[in-house]
Enzyme design. Structure first.
Site, PDB file in Angstrom:
ATOM      1  CB  SER A 187     -64.459 -31.816  50.169  1.00 48.64           C
ATOM      2  OG  SER A 187     -64.998 -30.657  49.024  1.00 48.64           O
TER       3      SER A 187
HETATM    4  N1  SAH Z   1     -62.253 -27.550  45.694  1.00 46.06           N
HETATM    5  C1  SAH Z   1     -62.586 -26.762  46.952  1.00 46.06           C
HETATM    6  C2  SAH Z   1     -63.906 -26.693  47.306  1.00 46.06           C
HETATM    7  C3  SAH Z   1     -64.897 -26.233  46.504  1.00 46.06           C
HETATM    8  S1  SAH Z   1     -66.411 -25.716  47.189  1.00 46.06           S
HETATM    9  C4  SAH Z   1     -61.441 -26.670  48.050  1.00 46.06           C
HETATM   10  O1  SAH Z   1     -60.524 -27.569  47.926  1.00 46.06           O
HETATM   11  O2  SAH Z   1     -61.407 -26.004  49.047  1.00 46.06           O
HETATM   12  C5  SAH Z   1     -67.221 -25.362  45.603  1.00 46.06           C
HETATM   13  C6  SAH Z   1     -66.680 -24.120  44.939  1.00 46.06           C
HETATM   14  O3  SAH Z   1     -67.313 -23.966  43.567  1.00 46.06           O
HETATM   15  C7  SAH Z   1     -67.104 -22.677  45.713  1.00 46.06           C
HETATM   16  O4  SAH Z   1     -65.962 -22.031  45.927  1.00 46.06           O
HETATM   17  C8  SAH Z   1     -67.956 -21.920  44.627  1.00 46.06           C
HETATM   18  O5  SAH Z   1     -67.612 -20.607  44.506  1.00 46.06           O
HETATM   19  C9  SAH Z   1     -67.345 -22.618  43.218  1.00 46.06           C
HETATM   20  N2  SAH Z   1     -68.226 -22.630  42.169  1.00 46.06           N
HETATM   21  C10 SAH Z   1     -69.818 -22.941  42.108  1.00 46.06           C
HETATM   22  N3  SAH Z   1     -70.249 -22.512  41.014  1.00 46.06           N
HETATM   23  C11 SAH Z   1     -69.093 -22.437  40.013  1.00 46.06           C
HETATM   24  C12 SAH Z   1     -68.918 -22.245  38.725  1.00 46.06           C
HETATM   25  N4  SAH Z   1     -69.882 -22.402  37.576  1.00 46.06           N
HETATM   26  N5  SAH Z   1     -67.585 -22.160  38.223  1.00 46.06           N
HETATM   27  C13 SAH Z   1     -66.716 -22.094  39.170  1.00 46.06           C
HETATM   28  N6  SAH Z   1     -66.757 -22.123  40.361  1.00 46.06           N
HETATM   29  C14 SAH Z   1     -68.153 -22.581  40.921  1.00 46.06           C
END
Ligand code: SAH
Length: 221
Positions: free
Chosen positions: A64
């Site tokens: 993000s």
């Molecule tokens: N917080 C992260 C960015 C997150 S991007 C950072 O600091 O880099 C969103 C993430 O959510 C992705 O890696 C995706 O794989 C994950 N995601 C999506 N649905 C999910 C779920 N049901 N459970 C766990 N992770 C999930």
């Protein structure tokens, strides 16, 4: 670029992107000055690590924008002793920020390659209070709950019920809720009188895919 150059870029990020937009919590600002964001992204992007936008981290996912990380973290009002659950480990950067501000951080991602890469980076930086797991984060992590704070870093059509169930009394949950294209940053507080909702503006996240999020597959994948 040297570590000094990155540290200077980090300070500039805080002073030009976070403070002017109203991030005030000194502990959050200190963590944002501390954690080497560049280490969580591919080296080919290191010169953009402290810029004012999200960046790709592989698997069609993104780290993000720094301001959004700071804003979501500030809304959690962490003081130090908390157990925190993050859904969406991604690069591991947000987990590292949380680990600077709370006692224990538990973070779940559904994509094993991202979790493995995040684990490598977090180990190399010496974090001992971050615990990663691969799975559907919309189910939470019941064995480790209840949590004082829960942060969902993917956009969801609704607040997953298992997450509010695993929230401690007086706990805070932050989640982007909306459609696939735009969401509202939503704060859910668990009080004796029930769940209280507050809204903190618009945002755009990749999708939360799971039992209590979006369905995988379909036209959009
Ligand atoms: N917080 C992260 C960015 C997150 S991007 C950072 O600091 O880099 C969103 C993430 O959510 C992705 O890696 C995706 O794989 C994950 N995601 C999506 N649905 C999910 C779920 N049901 N459970 C766990 N992770 C999930």
């Amino acid at each position: 670029m040297s570590e000094d150059t990155f540290a200077a870029a980090r300070n500039h990020m805080v002073d030009s992107q976070l403070v002017p937009r109203g991030i005030l919590d000194p502990r959050v600002l200190a963590a944002m000055r501390q954690v080497p964001r560049h280490r969580f992204i591919p080296p080919s992007l290191w010169d953009q690590a402290y810029n004012d936008y999200p960046l790709p981290i592989g698997e069609e996912q993104t780290i993000s924008q720094p301001y959004i990380v700071a804003l979501m973290t500030e809304i959690l009002e962490l003081k130090g002793p908390e157990r925190v659950l993050e859904i969406g480990t991604g690069s591991g950067y947000q987990a590292a920020i949380l680990a600077e501000l709370a006692a224990q951080v538990f973070s779940i991602d559904r994509m094993a390659p991202l979790s493995a890469q995040a684990q490598k980076v977090l180990d190399s930086l010496g974090y001992k209070n971050i615990h990663l797991k691969v799975g559907d984060g919309t189910l939470g992590w019941p064995e480790e709950g209840p949590f004082d704070a829960i942060l969902v870093t993917a956009g969801s059509p609704q607040v997953p019920r298992p997450l509010t169930e695993q929230l401690a009394l007086d706990g805070r949950l932050v989640i982007p809720v909306g459609d696939r294209f735009s969401q509202t940053l939503t704060l859910v507080r668990k009080t004796k009188e029930g769940l209280k909702y507050e809204y903190h503006g618009g945002c755009r996240f990749v999708r939360l895919i799971g039992q209590y999020g979006w369905e995988a597959g379909g036209l959009w994948d």
